[in-house]
Design a protein around this motif. Structure first.
Motif, PDB file in Angstrom:
ATOM      1  N   GLN A 137       1.052  -1.839  -0.247  1.00  0.00           N
ATOM      2  CA  GLN A 137      -0.099  -0.078   0.271  1.00  0.00           C
ATOM      3  C   GLN A 137       1.113   0.822   0.159  1.00  0.00           C
ATOM      4  OE1 GLN A 137      -3.398   0.018   3.015  1.00  0.00           O
ATOM      5  NE2 GLN A 137      -2.775   2.663   3.649  1.00  0.00           N
ATOM      6  N   GLU A 138       1.863   1.357   0.973  1.00  0.00           N
ATOM      7  CA  GLU A 138       2.695   2.550   0.495  1.00  0.00           C
ATOM      8  C   GLU A 138       3.516   3.328  -0.827  1.00  0.00           C
ATOM      9  OE1 GLU A 138       2.680   0.156   2.909  1.00  0.00           O
ATOM     10  OE2 GLU A 138       1.914   0.405   5.021  1.00  0.00           O
ATOM     11  N   PRO A 139       3.712   3.658  -1.968  1.00  0.00           N
ATOM     12  CA  PRO A 139       3.977   4.105  -2.593  1.00  0.00           C
ATOM     13  C   PRO A 139       5.795   3.995  -1.888  1.00  0.00           C
ATOM     14  CG  PRO A 139       2.342   6.151  -1.748  1.00  0.00           C
ATOM     15  CD  PRO A 139       2.342   5.300  -1.028  1.00  0.00           C
ATOM     16  N   GLU A 140       6.185   4.425  -0.854  1.00  0.00           N
ATOM     17  CA  GLU A 140       7.736   5.041  -0.656  1.00  0.00           C
ATOM     18  C   GLU A 140       8.121   3.169  -0.111  1.00  0.00           C
ATOM     19  OE1 GLU A 140       5.705   6.418   1.549  1.00  0.00           O
ATOM     20  OE2 GLU A 140       5.755   8.178   1.118  1.00  0.00           O
ATOM     21  N   LEU A 141       7.230   2.322   0.297  1.00  0.00           N
ATOM     22  CA  LEU A 141       8.118   0.791  -0.014  1.00  0.00           C
ATOM     23  C   LEU A 141       8.156   0.445  -1.406  1.00  0.00           C
ATOM     24  CD1 LEU A 141       8.297  -1.728   1.654  1.00  0.00           C
ATOM     25  CD2 LEU A 141       6.603  -1.870   2.166  1.00  0.00           C
ATOM     26  N   ARG A 142       6.353   1.198  -2.188  1.00  0.00           N
ATOM     27  CA  ARG A 142       6.698  -0.185  -3.184  1.00  0.00           C
ATOM     28  C   ARG A 142       7.775   0.549  -4.095  1.00  0.00           C
ATOM     29  NH1 ARG A 142       2.038   2.681  -5.631  1.00  0.00           N
ATOM     30  NH2 ARG A 142       0.771   0.554  -3.946  1.00  0.00           N
ATOM     31  N   ASP A 143       8.135   1.461  -4.182  1.00  0.00           N
ATOM     32  CA  ASP A 143       9.504   2.220  -5.011  1.00  0.00           C
ATOM     33  C   ASP A 143      10.786   1.384  -4.077  1.00  0.00           C
ATOM     34  OD1 ASP A 143       8.129   4.003  -6.287  1.00  0.00           O
ATOM     35  OD2 ASP A 143       8.254   5.889  -4.785  1.00  0.00           O
ATOM     36  N   LEU A 144      10.663   1.283  -2.917  1.00  0.00           N
ATOM     37  CA  LEU A 144      11.818   0.912  -2.794  1.00  0.00           C
ATOM     38  C   LEU A 144      12.088  -0.543  -2.779  1.00  0.00           C
ATOM     39  CD1 LEU A 144      13.267   0.961   1.161  1.00  0.00           C
ATOM     40  CD2 LEU A 144      13.210  -0.809   0.600  1.00  0.00           C
ATOM     41  N   ILE A 145      11.044  -1.175  -2.201  1.00  0.00           N
ATOM     42  CA  ILE A 145      11.254  -3.141  -3.709  1.00  0.00           C
ATOM     43  C   ILE A 145      12.315  -3.078  -4.524  1.00  0.00           C
ATOM     44  CG2 ILE A 145       9.719  -4.512  -4.274  1.00  0.00           C
ATOM     45  CD1 ILE A 145       8.443  -4.605  -1.651  1.00  0.00           C
ATOM     46  N   ALA A 146      11.359  -1.702  -6.181  1.00  0.00           N
ATOM     47  CA  ALA A 146      11.756  -1.150  -7.633  1.00  0.00           C
ATOM     48  C   ALA A 146      13.351  -1.247  -7.127  1.00  0.00           C
ATOM     49  CB  ALA A 146      10.580  -1.023  -7.759  1.00  0.00           C
ATOM     50  N   ARG A 147      13.364  -0.173  -6.407  1.00  0.00           N
ATOM     51  CA  ARG A 147      14.936  -0.183  -7.142  1.00  0.00           C
ATOM     52  C   ARG A 147      15.735  -0.930  -5.716  1.00  0.00           C
ATOM     53  NH1 ARG A 147      13.608   4.465  -3.564  1.00  0.00           N
ATOM     54  NH2 ARG A 147      14.668   4.152  -1.807  1.00  0.00           N
ATOM     55  N   PHE A 148      15.771  -2.126  -5.130  1.00  0.00           N
ATOM     56  CA  PHE A 148      16.019  -3.434  -4.313  1.00  0.00           C
ATOM     57  C   PHE A 148      16.493  -4.251  -5.075  1.00  0.00           C
ATOM     58  CE2 PHE A 148      16.442  -7.156  -2.684  1.00  0.00           C
ATOM     59  CZ  PHE A 148      17.272  -7.089  -2.426  1.00  0.00           C
ATOM     60  N   ALA A 149      15.183  -4.134  -6.201  1.00  0.00           N
ATOM     61  CA  ALA A 149      15.468  -5.529  -7.379  1.00  0.00           C
ATOM     62  C   ALA A 149      15.721  -4.717  -8.468  1.00  0.00           C
ATOM     63  CB  ALA A 149      13.724  -5.698  -7.801  1.00  0.00           C
ATOM     64  N   GLN A 150      15.540  -3.783  -8.273  1.00  0.00           N
ATOM     65  CA  GLN A 150      16.196  -3.309  -9.815  1.00  0.00           C
ATOM     66  C   GLN A 150      15.423  -2.979 -11.012  1.00  0.00           C
ATOM     67  OE1 GLN A 150      20.312  -4.578 -10.070  1.00  0.00           O
ATOM     68  NE2 GLN A 150      21.017  -2.985  -8.364  1.00  0.00           N
ATOM     69  N   VAL A 151      14.280  -2.926 -10.768  1.00  0.00           N
ATOM     70  CA  VAL A 151      13.181  -3.500 -11.750  1.00  0.00           C
ATOM     71  C   VAL A 151      12.554  -1.411 -12.171  1.00  0.00           C
ATOM     72  CG1 VAL A 151      12.595  -5.569 -11.774  1.00  0.00           C
ATOM     73  CG2 VAL A 151      11.595  -3.905 -10.299  1.00  0.00           C
ATOM     74  N   GLU A 152      12.100  -1.024 -13.193  1.00  0.00           N
ATOM     75  CA  GLU A 152      11.145  -0.021 -13.060  1.00  0.00           C
ATOM     76  C   GLU A 152       9.326  -0.692 -13.263  1.00  0.00           C
ATOM     77  OE1 GLU A 152      11.287   2.747 -14.810  1.00  0.00           O
ATOM     78  OE2 GLU A 152      13.090   2.960 -13.822  1.00  0.00           O
ATOM     79  N   LEU A 153       9.529   0.090 -12.903  1.00  0.00           N
ATOM     80  CA  LEU A 153       7.123  -0.098 -12.548  1.00  0.00           C
ATOM     81  C   LEU A 153       7.026   0.996 -13.677  1.00  0.00           C
ATOM     82  CD1 LEU A 153       6.954  -0.783  -8.748  1.00  0.00           C
ATOM     83  CD2 LEU A 153       7.111  -2.095 -10.438  1.00  0.00           C
ATOM     84  N   PRO A 154       6.413   0.497 -14.394  1.00  0.00           N
ATOM     85  CA  PRO A 154       5.582   1.441 -16.100  1.00  0.00           C
ATOM     86  C   PRO A 154       4.504   2.785 -14.048  1.00  0.00           C
ATOM     87  CG  PRO A 154       5.550  -0.742 -16.937  1.00  0.00           C
ATOM     88  CD  PRO A 154       6.226  -0.803 -15.744  1.00  0.00           C
ATOM     89  N   ALA A 155       4.613   3.777 -15.082  1.00  0.00           N
ATOM     90  CA  ALA A 155       3.510   4.533 -14.928  1.00  0.00           C
ATOM     91  C   ALA A 155       2.010   3.991 -14.514  1.00  0.00           C
ATOM     92  CB  ALA A 155       3.293   5.672 -14.985  1.00  0.00           C
ATOM     93  N   GLU A 156       1.889   3.613 -15.778  1.00  0.00           N
ATOM     94  CA  GLU A 156       0.499   3.724 -15.919  1.00  0.00           C
ATOM     95  C   GLU A 156       0.257   1.854 -15.309  1.00  0.00           C
ATOM     96  OE1 GLU A 156       2.803   1.324 -18.816  1.00  0.00           O
ATOM     97  OE2 GLU A 156       2.405   3.285 -18.125  1.00  0.00           O
ATOM     98  N   GLU A 157       0.700   1.162 -14.529  1.00  0.00           N
ATOM     99  CA  GLU A 157       0.987   0.060 -13.963  1.00  0.00           C
ATOM    100  C   GLU A 157       1.624   0.199 -12.217  1.00  0.00           C
ATOM    101  OE1 GLU A 157       3.102  -3.214 -14.632  1.00  0.00           O
ATOM    102  OE2 GLU A 157       3.354  -3.023 -16.262  1.00  0.00           O
ATOM    103  N   ARG A 158       1.399   1.676 -11.620  1.00  0.00           N
ATOM    104  CA  ARG A 158       1.251   2.323 -10.686  1.00  0.00           C
ATOM    105  C   ARG A 158       0.245   2.353 -10.322  1.00  0.00           C
ATOM    106  NH1 ARG A 158       7.038   5.604  -9.765  1.00  0.00           N
ATOM    107  NH2 ARG A 158       5.640   4.842  -7.678  1.00  0.00           N
ATOM    108  N   PRO A 159      -0.919   1.996  -9.566  1.00  0.00           N
ATOM    109  CA  PRO A 159      -2.109   2.824  -9.053  1.00  0.00           C
ATOM    110  C   PRO A 159      -1.796   3.345  -7.889  1.00  0.00           C
ATOM    111  CG  PRO A 159      -1.839  -0.186  -8.897  1.00  0.00           C
ATOM    112  CD  PRO A 159      -0.746   0.342  -9.913  1.00  0.00           C
TER     113      PRO A 159
END
Length: 186
Positions: A137-159
């Protein structure tokens, strides 16, 4: 990575914001690739990572590893410095919300126990990093997981994150479960 050295014990409060520690459990699966384990929270059943308050006599990364064991039955190698942090509102039993900052320590999972203290109170699920990032739920945790895993989250997939239930909703859900349990016993 370390099981015993480093980390910080001081700094539990930062201004008026309290601090918690969390483990970010991960594994490298030969077929699925990098996976992240999420656990459901006990009250709202939303997806989170194992977290809790710092523990007396333990360094913060050790407390995070202890939370991973208690909430998900995990053993592993935990990094002794946080990969980042994120804010959230901790719902207290009184219904009030307290702002908390969570320091996140990556933990490579090396073993999973058959039983652990909170087994049956939470749901566990291994997910791809993108699935895990989009599930929290938390946007900052969402971004932290993506940064850790080195994956991009497309804007349209970030509700936009859904709001946590209000204290009234949590109390109503508890009452409904109790009434249902009592009604079912007759």
């Amino acid at each position: 990575m370390s099981d015993t050295a480093g980390g910080k014990q001081a700094g539990r409060k930062s201004g008026t914001r309290r601090r918690q520690v969390a483990a970010l459990p991960w594994r490298a699966d030969p077929v699925a690739g990098l996976q992240v384990l999420l656990v459901s929270s006990r009250e709202t059943r939303r997806w989170v990572i194992p977290k809790g308050w710092p523990m007396k006599g333990k360094l913060d990364h050790q407390a995070a590893a202890q939370e991973a064991y208690e909430e998900a039955g995990l053993d592993g190698r935990i990094v002794d410095t946080p990969v980042g942090d994120y804010p959230y509102l901790k719902r207290l039993k009184s219904g009030a919300a307290r702002p908390v900052t969570v320091d996140v320590y990556p933990m490579e999972v090396t073993g999973e126990h058959a039983t652990w203290p909170e087994k049956g109170q939470r749901t566990l699920r291994w997910m791809s990093p993108v699935e895990a990032a989009l599930a929290v739920q938390e946007p900052e945790l969402r971004d932290l997981i993506a940064r850790f895993a080195q994956v991009e989250l497309p804007a349209e997939e970030r509700p936009a994150p859904t709001l946590a239930p209000t204290p009234v909703r949590v109390a109503f859900d508890r009452l409904r479960r109790r009434v249902t349990a009592l009604w079912g016993r007759r």
